[in-house]
Scaffold this motif. Structure first.
Motif, mmCIF file in Angstrom:
data_model
loop_
_atom_site.group_PDB
_atom_site.id
_atom_site.type_symbol
_atom_site.label_atom_id
_atom_site.label_comp_id
_atom_site.label_asym_id
_atom_site.label_seq_id
_atom_site.Cartn_x
_atom_site.Cartn_y
_atom_site.Cartn_z
ATOM 1 N N ALA A 1 -20.467 -53.385 -31.571
ATOM 2 C CA ALA A 1 -20.102 -54.439 -30.613
ATOM 3 C C ALA A 1 -19.507 -53.896 -29.570
ATOM 4 N N GLU A 2 -18.925 -52.631 -29.834
ATOM 5 C CA GLU A 2 -17.914 -51.853 -28.361
ATOM 6 C C GLU A 2 -19.132 -51.247 -27.689
ATOM 7 N N LEU A 3 -20.224 -50.601 -28.187
ATOM 8 C CA LEU A 3 -20.996 -49.872 -27.574
ATOM 9 C C LEU A 3 -22.214 -50.739 -27.142
ATOM 10 N N GLY A 4 -22.300 -51.768 -27.522
ATOM 11 C CA GLY A 4 -23.376 -52.885 -26.817
ATOM 12 C C GLY A 4 -22.846 -53.576 -25.643
ATOM 13 N N THR A 5 -21.593 -53.408 -25.272
ATOM 14 C CA THR A 5 -21.212 -54.022 -23.992
ATOM 15 C C THR A 5 -20.692 -52.962 -22.752
ATOM 16 N N SER A 6 -20.445 -53.507 -21.521
ATOM 17 C CA SER A 6 -19.606 -52.308 -20.653
ATOM 18 C C SER A 6 -18.459 -52.736 -20.399
ATOM 19 N N SER A 7 -17.771 -53.622 -21.361
ATOM 20 C CA SER A 7 -16.419 -54.136 -21.171
ATOM 21 C C SER A 7 -15.408 -52.651 -21.597
ATOM 22 N N GLY A 8 -15.842 -51.947 -22.676
ATOM 23 C CA GLY A 8 -15.057 -50.755 -23.150
ATOM 24 C C GLY A 8 -14.871 -49.734 -22.135
ATOM 25 N N VAL A 9 -16.177 -49.319 -21.323
ATOM 26 C CA VAL A 9 -15.978 -48.655 -20.125
ATOM 27 C C VAL A 9 -14.893 -49.046 -19.148
ATOM 28 N N VAL A 10 -15.109 -50.403 -18.884
ATOM 29 C CA VAL A 10 -14.081 -50.608 -17.842
ATOM 30 C C VAL A 10 -12.618 -50.443 -18.632
ATOM 31 N N GLU A 11 -12.483 -50.693 -19.620
ATOM 32 C CA GLU A 11 -11.154 -50.786 -20.472
ATOM 33 C C GLU A 11 -10.435 -49.420 -20.435
ATOM 34 N N VAL A 12 -11.372 -48.523 -20.615
ATOM 35 C CA VAL A 12 -11.129 -46.805 -20.575
ATOM 36 C C VAL A 12 -10.726 -46.445 -19.109
ATOM 37 N N MET A 13 -11.615 -47.004 -18.270
ATOM 38 C CA MET A 13 -11.339 -46.494 -16.763
ATOM 39 C C MET A 13 -9.961 -47.074 -16.365
ATOM 40 N N ALA A 14 -9.857 -48.256 -16.697
ATOM 41 C CA ALA A 14 -8.416 -48.975 -16.452
ATOM 42 C C ALA A 14 -7.147 -48.466 -16.802
ATOM 43 N N ALA A 15 -7.501 -47.984 -18.322
ATOM 44 C CA ALA A 15 -6.328 -47.445 -18.775
ATOM 45 C C ALA A 15 -6.086 -45.816 -18.074
ATOM 46 N N ASN A 16 -7.029 -45.317 -17.742
ATOM 47 C CA ASN A 16 -7.025 -44.043 -17.062
ATOM 48 C C ASN A 16 -6.205 -44.135 -15.721
ATOM 49 N N SER A 17 -6.521 -45.235 -14.974
ATOM 50 C CA SER A 17 -6.102 -45.427 -13.610
ATOM 51 C C SER A 17 -4.490 -45.909 -14.056
ATOM 52 N N ARG A 18 -3.818 -46.650 -15.249
ATOM 53 C CA ARG A 18 -2.702 -46.892 -15.169
ATOM 54 C C ARG A 18 -1.733 -45.627 -15.448
ATOM 55 N N ALA A 19 -2.411 -44.863 -16.371
ATOM 56 C CA ALA A 19 -1.748 -43.600 -16.583
ATOM 57 C C ALA A 19 -1.596 -42.903 -15.446
ATOM 58 N N HIS A 20 -2.307 -42.718 -14.275
ATOM 59 C CA HIS A 20 -2.078 -42.113 -13.146
ATOM 60 C C HIS A 20 -0.943 -42.850 -12.414
ATOM 61 N N ALA A 21 -1.384 -44.308 -12.311
ATOM 62 C CA ALA A 21 -0.115 -44.874 -11.892
ATOM 63 C C ALA A 21 1.156 -45.059 -12.191
ATOM 64 N N MET A 22 1.354 -44.667 -13.454
ATOM 65 C CA MET A 22 2.646 -44.049 -14.337
ATOM 66 C C MET A 22 3.498 -42.824 -13.780
ATOM 67 N N GLY A 23 2.392 -41.938 -13.138
ATOM 68 C CA GLY A 23 2.620 -40.565 -12.816
ATOM 69 C C GLY A 23 2.128 -39.542 -13.869
ATOM 70 N N VAL A 24 1.456 -39.845 -15.093
ATOM 71 C CA VAL A 24 0.853 -38.953 -16.041
ATOM 72 C C VAL A 24 -0.242 -38.286 -15.166
ATOM 73 N N ALA A 25 0.293 -36.842 -15.283
ATOM 74 C CA ALA A 25 -0.728 -35.892 -14.535
ATOM 75 C C ALA A 25 -1.202 -34.922 -15.561
ATOM 76 N N GLY A 26 -0.757 -34.904 -16.932
ATOM 77 C CA GLY A 26 -1.486 -34.223 -17.792
ATOM 78 C C GLY A 26 -1.104 -34.607 -19.062
ATOM 79 N N VAL A 27 -1.914 -34.201 -20.083
ATOM 80 C CA VAL A 27 -1.828 -34.760 -21.314
ATOM 81 C C VAL A 27 -1.922 -33.796 -22.426
ATOM 82 N N PRO A 28 -1.138 -33.995 -23.559
ATOM 83 C CA PRO A 28 -0.526 -35.267 -24.000
ATOM 84 C C PRO A 28 0.562 -35.666 -23.363
ATOM 85 N N THR A 29 0.834 -36.922 -23.358
ATOM 86 C CA THR A 29 2.054 -37.595 -22.869
ATOM 87 C C THR A 29 2.627 -38.539 -24.087
ATOM 88 N N PHE A 30 3.886 -38.212 -24.456
ATOM 89 C CA PHE A 30 4.329 -39.032 -25.324
ATOM 90 C C PHE A 30 5.661 -40.059 -24.758
#
Length: 217
Positions: free
Chosen positions: A152-181
Motif C-alpha cells: 500500500a505504501e509503495l503503490g502510491t507516491s504519497s510516501g515519497v512526498v512524505e519523505v521529502m517533506a520530512a527531509n525539508s523539515r529537518a533542514h529547516a530545523m537546522g539539522v545539518a548531519g545525522v544522526p540527530t537526537f
C-alpha cells in the motif's frame, strides 16, 4: 519520554548512534520511552537505481585513501556498539527513499525499530542493495511487517512526498548531519554520541522537564 531520531538508512553513523542509544536506555530499564524516527536524505539527488559504491566514495571523499580512513573510524566505533561493519561487501550506493518508505509503512513503535535494525544489518553487514524493492520486501517479511501495508505504501507516491517533506523539515530545523537526537522536545544533540553522553541528556530532560517548540513531525 519521547526521543526523536533524524537519520538516513545509508548513514553508518546512524547505525552506531541507534545502537548506542539502545545501550544508554538499557541503563534506565524502568523508563517508558517512545522513539520516533524521521527521514533525512544525505544524497537527495541520488539516481533511483543508485550508483557504484566506489565511484560514490571517490566523489565524496576525494579518493580511496581518504575514504578508507573515514570507514576505518566508523568500523572502530561500530565494534564498541556490537556492529561488525563489512563495507567491502557493499557494491552499490542506493537511493534511500524507498527504504524510508518501508519504515513509514511500519509506523512508529517497536516494529519500526526492529525493521530499521534489519535494514541497517542488511546493508552494512551483508552489502545488500536497500534501494531494490525485492530486497526491501524480503526484509519487511523478516522483520514481521505485513506485506499488504508495504505494498500500500509503495503503490502510491504519497510516501515519497512524505519523505521529502520530512527531509525539508529537518533542514529547516537546522539539522545539518545525522544522526540527530531530540529528547522530550527539550534537548538535541547531533552525532553518534557515546552512551554516557546520551544518558546524561536523557536524565537532564527528565530532571528539568523543559519543553521547547521543536517540530519534527
Amino acid at each position: 519520554m519521547r526521543i526523536d531520531i533524524v537519520f538516513d538508512t545509508v548513514c553508518p553513523w546512524c547505525f552506531v548512534g541507534q545502537r548506542r542509544l539502545d545501550q544508554a536506555l538499557a541503563q534506565r530499564p524502568g523508563l517508558a520511552v517512545e522513539v520516533r524516527h524521521h527521514p533525512f536524505l544525505l544524497n537527495p539527488d541520488m539516481p533511483a537505481g543508485g550508483i557504484d559504491r566506489r565511484l560514490y566514495l571517490d566523489r565524496k571523499f576525494g579518493g580511496a585513501h581518504r575514504a578508507r580512513r573515514v570507514l576505518d573510524a566508523v568500523t572502530l566505533a561500530g565494534r564498541s556498539a556490537g556492529i561488525a561493519f563489512n563495507f567491502e561487501a557493499i557494491r552499490r550506493m542506493p537511493n534511500s527513499v524507498d527504504s524510508h518508505r518501508l519504515l513509514l509503512a511500519a509506523g512508529q513503535g517497536p516494529l519500526a525499530g526492529r525493521l530499521l535494525d534489519t535494514v541497517f544489518r542488511a546493508y552494512f553487514q551483508h552489502g545488500e542493495d536497500i534501494g531494490d524493492r525485492r530486497i526491501l520486501r524480503r526484509l519487511a517479511s523478516e522483520a514481521g511487517l505485513c506485506a499488504e501495508r508495504l505494498e500500500a505504501e509503495l503503490g502510491t507516491s504519497s510516501g515519497v512526498v512524505e519523505v521529502m517533506a520530512a527531509n525539508s523539515r529537518a533542514h529547516a530545523m537546522g539539522v545539518a548531519g545525522v544522526p540527530t537526537f531530540i529528547f522530550d522536545h527539550a534537548y538535541a544533540v547531533a552525532g553518534a554520541q557515546e552512551p554516557d553522553v546520551l544518558l546524561r541528556l536523557i536524565d537532564l530532560a527528565l530532571e528539568t522537564g523543559v519543553k521547547v517548540p521543536v517540530t519534527v513531525g
